[in-house]
Design a protein around this motif. Structure first.
Motif, mmCIF file in Angstrom:
data_model
loop_
_atom_site.group_PDB
_atom_site.id
_atom_site.type_symbol
_atom_site.label_atom_id
_atom_site.label_comp_id
_atom_site.label_asym_id
_atom_site.label_seq_id
_atom_site.Cartn_x
_atom_site.Cartn_y
_atom_site.Cartn_z
ATOM 1 N N PHE A 42 0.832 -1.203 0.000
ATOM 2 C CA PHE A 42 0.000 0.000 0.000
ATOM 3 C C PHE A 42 0.868 1.256 0.000
ATOM 4 O O PHE A 42 0.625 2.192 -0.775
ATOM 5 N N VAL A 43 1.889 1.272 0.863
ATOM 6 C CA VAL A 43 2.751 2.455 0.964
ATOM 7 C C VAL A 43 3.526 2.664 -0.337
ATOM 8 O O VAL A 43 3.584 3.768 -0.888
ATOM 9 N N GLU A 49 2.287 5.705 -7.694
ATOM 10 C CA GLU A 49 1.012 6.104 -8.306
ATOM 11 C C GLU A 49 0.276 4.928 -8.946
ATOM 12 O O GLU A 49 -0.218 5.030 -10.071
ATOM 13 N N ILE A 50 0.192 3.825 -8.210
ATOM 14 C CA ILE A 50 -0.562 2.680 -8.714
ATOM 15 C C ILE A 50 -2.044 3.026 -8.837
ATOM 16 O O ILE A 50 -2.733 2.595 -9.779
ATOM 17 N N MET A 53 -2.586 4.952 -11.987
ATOM 18 C CA MET A 53 -2.475 4.047 -13.120
ATOM 19 C C MET A 53 -3.753 3.247 -13.319
ATOM 20 O O MET A 53 -4.245 3.085 -14.447
ATOM 21 N N ALA A 54 -4.345 2.761 -12.221
ATOM 22 C CA ALA A 54 -5.572 1.981 -12.322
ATOM 23 C C ALA A 54 -6.725 2.831 -12.851
ATOM 24 O O ALA A 54 -7.515 2.376 -13.685
ATOM 25 N N VAL A 55 -6.815 4.087 -12.370
ATOM 26 C CA VAL A 55 -7.892 4.963 -12.825
ATOM 27 C C VAL A 55 -7.761 5.265 -14.313
ATOM 28 O O VAL A 55 -8.723 5.158 -15.083
ATOM 29 N N LEU A 56 -6.557 5.645 -14.753
ATOM 30 C CA LEU A 56 -6.354 5.975 -16.164
ATOM 31 C C LEU A 56 -6.557 4.762 -17.058
ATOM 32 O O LEU A 56 -7.124 4.868 -18.148
#
Length: 344
Positions: A42-43, A49-50, A53-56
């Motif tokens: 998580f940290v 910026e995982i 990346m998931a949102v984009l």
């Protein structure tokens, strides 16, 4: 006596159902380790910026299936595709720029045509820029750039081949000294292991940067950079296979007075050779791909051409280069897989 044995044998089958117990698959320690791993992920995920990346990526997938008007990812990929394709196959060169041009001896399939060019020139009377129409002779080679890329890919394969060969030659003495059961003493073992780790730890691109300064631009720096890294990789895995070889054939040969070299030749190599070949083929395959990367810093091969065309915004040429790299790696993978199946 027989009765006692019969009772002992039958005792486990006579246990009541409540006596059977299944051990837990995980305990407090396993749960704590899993939570710690999740916390670390998580940290670190926030740092790289995982989430973004998931949102984009999700927006791009929704745009691809028509559930969203557009996205940054889909627009970016579409823009790249429009610039890369159609790929460049031909080569056009002004005749005036070709040194010692021979009209009677044109390259294969080429021809000369007149090209009309609009260019801005300074008018000496008005001292203002004026548009002028100029006709120039252009040498058109329909497959000129494709042949140029093919020649560069051949150079890339030669770099990879020689880097693999030199890497194998450098790794053999390192593997001998890095194997605990064959090294002369602990000092040689520690020194060889440190050298192998150093070669493997320095990326090819970094070593190529320094080798270009020493040897100049060209394939020499690429060959040496790939060979050094390959020697570190092969030296480590060759040594591990030598250490884990079955000791019984080695002891039998030593018992009849065979030297260390003969023991290695007739007791270790027959066992380790399949792994040696697999590692070497992997390094060759990797060197073909990495020869492209080290070419970006001027170490020869197709990578040098790729860097030059990218810097000049010739993206159609870049598309041709990328397709050539893909086809080369794909064909080599197929040949290596067929060779392994035939010699399995």
């Amino acid at each position: 006596m027989a009765a006692h044995l019969l009772e002992a044998t039958a005792a486990p089958a006579q246990r009541p159902p409540s006596a059977w117990r299944i051990e837990r698959g995980f305990g407090t320690r396993e749960v704590a380790v899993a939570l710690l791993v999740l916390l670390v992920l998580f940290v670190t995920g926030q740092r790289v910026e995982i989430g973004r990346m998931a949102v984009l990526t999700g927006e791009g997938l929704l745009a691809a299936v028509g559930l969203r008007d557009g996205s940054q990812v889909s627009a970016g990929l579409a823009g790249v595709a429009r610039q890369l394709f159609p790929v460049q196959l031909s080569e056009r060169t002004e005749v005036a720029r070709i040194e010692n041009f021979d009209r009677a001896n044109l390259p294969w399939l080429s021809h000369i045509e007149l090209s009309t060019v609009h260019e801005q020139r300074l008018d000496p009377q008005t001292l203002q820029m004026a548009d002028r129409v100029v006709q120039r002779e252009v040498l058109v080679e329909p497959l000129g750039y494709l042949l140029h890329v093919a020649a560069k890919m051949v150079e890339t394969l030669e770099i990879a081949l020689w880097a693999t060969l030199l890497g194998v030659l450098m790794s053999l003495p390192l593997a001998w000294l890095s194997a605990r059961n064959y090294t002369p003493n602990r000092a040689c073992y520690a020194l060889a292991r440190a050298l192998v780790s150093l070669m493997r730890a320095v990326p090819e691109l970094v070593s190529a940067l320094f080798l270009v300064l020493a040897y100049g631009f060209g394939p020499v720096a690429g060959v040496l950079a790939l060979a050094l890294h390959g020697a570190g990789f092969l030296g480590k895995f060759y040594a591990e296979d030598i250490e884990t070889a079955d000791p019984r054939p080695q002891e039998a040969l030593r018992a009849i007075g065979a030297s260390q070299l003969l023991v290695m030749r007739y007791a270790v190599l027959p066992q380790a050779m399949p792994q040696f070949i697999a590692y070497t083929l992997y390094v060759l395959d990797r060197n073909v791909r990495m020869a492209t990367v080290v070419g970006l810093v001027g170490a020869g091969g197709i990578g040098q051409e790729l860097k030059g065309r990218y810097d000049m915004y010739n993206y159609a040429h870049v598309g041709t280069i990328l397709i050539a790299i893909f086809l080369t790696v794909f064909v080599l993978d197929q040949l290596a897989a067929r060779w392994r199946r035939r010699h399995a």
